[in-house]
Design an enzyme around this catalytic site. Structure first.
Site, short mmCIF file in Angstrom:
data_model
loop_
_atom_site.label_atom_id
_atom_site.label_comp_id
_atom_site.label_asym_id
_atom_site.label_seq_id
_atom_site.Cartn_x
_atom_site.Cartn_y
_atom_site.Cartn_z
N ASN A 80 -77.84 47.70 35.57
CA ASN A 80 -78.01 46.25 35.59
C ASN A 80 -76.72 45.52 35.96
O ASN A 80 -76.58 44.32 35.71
CB ASN A 80 -78.50 45.76 34.22
CG ASN A 80 -79.97 46.09 34.00
OD1 ASN A 80 -80.72 46.23 34.96
ND2 ASN A 80 -80.37 46.22 32.75
N ASP A 127 -79.31 44.75 27.40
CA ASP A 127 -79.57 45.99 28.15
C ASP A 127 -78.49 46.17 29.22
O ASP A 127 -78.78 46.42 30.38
CB ASP A 127 -80.95 45.94 28.79
CG ASP A 127 -81.45 47.29 29.27
OD1 ASP A 127 -81.00 48.32 28.71
OD2 ASP A 127 -82.28 47.32 30.18
N ASP A 156 -80.96 41.28 35.56
CA ASP A 156 -82.02 41.77 34.68
C ASP A 156 -81.75 41.47 33.21
O ASP A 156 -81.40 42.35 32.42
CB ASP A 156 -82.24 43.27 34.88
CG ASP A 156 -83.57 43.72 34.29
OD1 ASP A 156 -84.30 42.86 33.74
OD2 ASP A 156 -83.89 44.92 34.36
#
Length: 334
Positions: free
Chosen positions: A213, A208, A225
C-alpha cells in the site's frame, strides 16, 4: 436477513466482467479505450482502465455488505484531510456532482488517478526514516478528531471475533480443532493483557500500512488504500515495517523513531503492542479467508486453506507469537 437486492449485489460483484466494468465507467462520464487490467486485490475488485486521449484510471469496485456508504465516505474524508495537510496520499476523484462514491445499479465504485511507483525498501534506513516522518504527520492529522463509523483495532474486533469464526470453519481438520482453539485462546489472552497494560491514546490510523500500500516515487512515499482505516494505537501503522531478528528490528525501529520524532513524539509505551498487533493480524487474516471462502477467487488464491498443513502452520505461528509476546519489548532509544 438476506434480501433479493443483497443477493443481486453479491451475484453482480462475483460475476463482474469486462463489459460491465467498462460500461459502468462510461456511464460515469469517461470514454474508455478498451484497455483493462485487473490489479492485485481480493477484498474489492480493482482495475486499471484505459481512456481515450486521457490518462488511465484505477477503478475500485467495492465488495457488497462489507462497508456502508457512510463508512466509505468517512475513509474518503480522512484521505482528503491528509491531502489538505500536504501528505502524499492517493485520494478518490470526485465526479461532476462532487461524489467520490458512485452507485450504478448493483455496483458501488470509486475512481483514482493512476500513480506509478515501486515498492519501498524496508531495508533502506532512508526509506524507514521517511516512512516514520509520513506516519507521524498522518497521526497528527488523525489525532485532530475521531471516526464515527469506522472500526476499532482491538482484541474484540480483531481477536475474539476472528477466533469465533475460525473454530466454526469447516476447513479446520477435526483432529486439529482442539489445538487451534487452545492456541487461539492463549494468544488472544496475551493480546488482551498487553492492551490492558498499555496506556495509549487511540487515533485515526491507516490500519493496513504494508509495502503493498506504499508506492515509492521520486519524491518519496505515496500511500494508498485506506480501506482498513479505523481507530487504534499509532503503532498499528508502524509494526509492519519491522520483520526480522531482534537486532534488525531494533535498528529498523530506531530509524523509524528518528523520522517520527521530527513531527510527533514517538509513543514509546506502544512498543509493547507490536507483537500483539502482529498476532491480531495473523488471526484476522485467517478469519478473512474463512469469511470469503464462497467467493470463487479465494479457493483459487488460497487453496492451501483447505489443507491440514495450513492449520498446522497457523497453530505453530500462534504458539510462536505467544512466546514473542512474553519477550521484553524492543528497545527504543530517544
Amino acid at each position: 436477513m438476506t434480501t433479493l437486492h443483497s443477493v443481486d449485489q453479491a451475484s453482480a460483484f462475483r460475476s463482474l466482467g469486462p463489459d460491465a466494468i467498462l460500461n459502468t465507467i462510461e456511464r460515469a462520464g469517461h470514454r474508455c479505450d478498451g484497455r483493462l487490467q485487473a490489479l492485485a486485490s481480493y477484498e474489492n475488485r480493482v482495475y486499471l482502465v484505459g481512456r481515450v486521449e486521457q490518462p488511465s484510471l484505477v477503478a475500485k469496485f467495492y465488495r457488497p455488505h462489507r462497508w456502508t456508504t457512510d463508512q466509505i465516505l468517512e475513509e474518503h474524508h480522512f484521505c482528503a484531510e491528509l491531502l489538505d495537510a500536504d501528505l502524499p496520499v492517493i485520494v478518490p476523484l470526485a465526479d461532476e456532482h462532487g461524489d467520490t462514491v458512485i452507485e450504478d445499479g448493483p455496483y458501488r465504485f470509486s475512481l483514482y488517478a493512476q500513480t506509478v511507483g515501486r515498492p519501498p525498501s524496508f531495508d533502506d534506513p532512508d526509506h524507514r526514516r521517511l516512512l516514520g516522518r509520513f506516519a507521524a504527520r498522518m497521526h497528527n492529522v488523525g489525532a485532530l478528531t475521531s471516526f464515527r463509523d469506522r472500526p476499532t483495532v482491538d482484541v474484540d474486533t480483531h481477536g475474539h471475533a476472528a477466533m469465533h469464526r475460525l473454530v466454526r470453519c469447516p476447513q479446520v481438520p477435526p483432529d486439529l480443532l482442539v489445538a487451534l482453539d487452545s492456541a487461539g485462546a492463549a494468544a488472544t489472552e496475551c493480546v488482551e493483557a498487553a492492551f490492558e497494560q498499555c496506556v495509549y491514546r487511540p487515533l485515526r490510523i491507516h490500519g493496513d500500512l504494508h509495502a503493498g500500500n506504499i508506492l515509492w516515487t521520486n519524491d518519496g512515499p505515496a500511500v494508498l488504500d485506506f480501506d482498513d482505516c479505523g481507530t487504534g494505537p499509532a503503532c498499528a501503522d508502524l509494526w509492519m515495517f519491522l520483520s526480522g531478528d531482534r537486532d534488525y528490528e531494533e535498528q529498523a525501529l530506531a530509524d523509524i523513531v528518528e523520522g517520527y520524532e521530527q513531527f510527533r513524539p514517538f509513543p514509546v509505551a506502544e512498543v509493547g503492542l507490536i507483537e500483539p498487533l502482529r498476532t491480531l493480524r495473523v488471526l484476522r487474516h485467517a478469519a478473512w479467508i474463512a469469511e470469503r471462502w464462497e467467493d470463487p477467487a479465494f479457493p483459487l488464491a488460497f487453496g492451501q486453506f483447505a489443507e491440514p498443513r495450513y492449520w498446522q502452520d497457523l497453530i505453530l505461528t500462534l504458539k510462536e507469537q505467544i512466546s514473542a509476546m512474553q519477550d521484553p519489548p524492543l528497545a527504543v532509544n530517544l
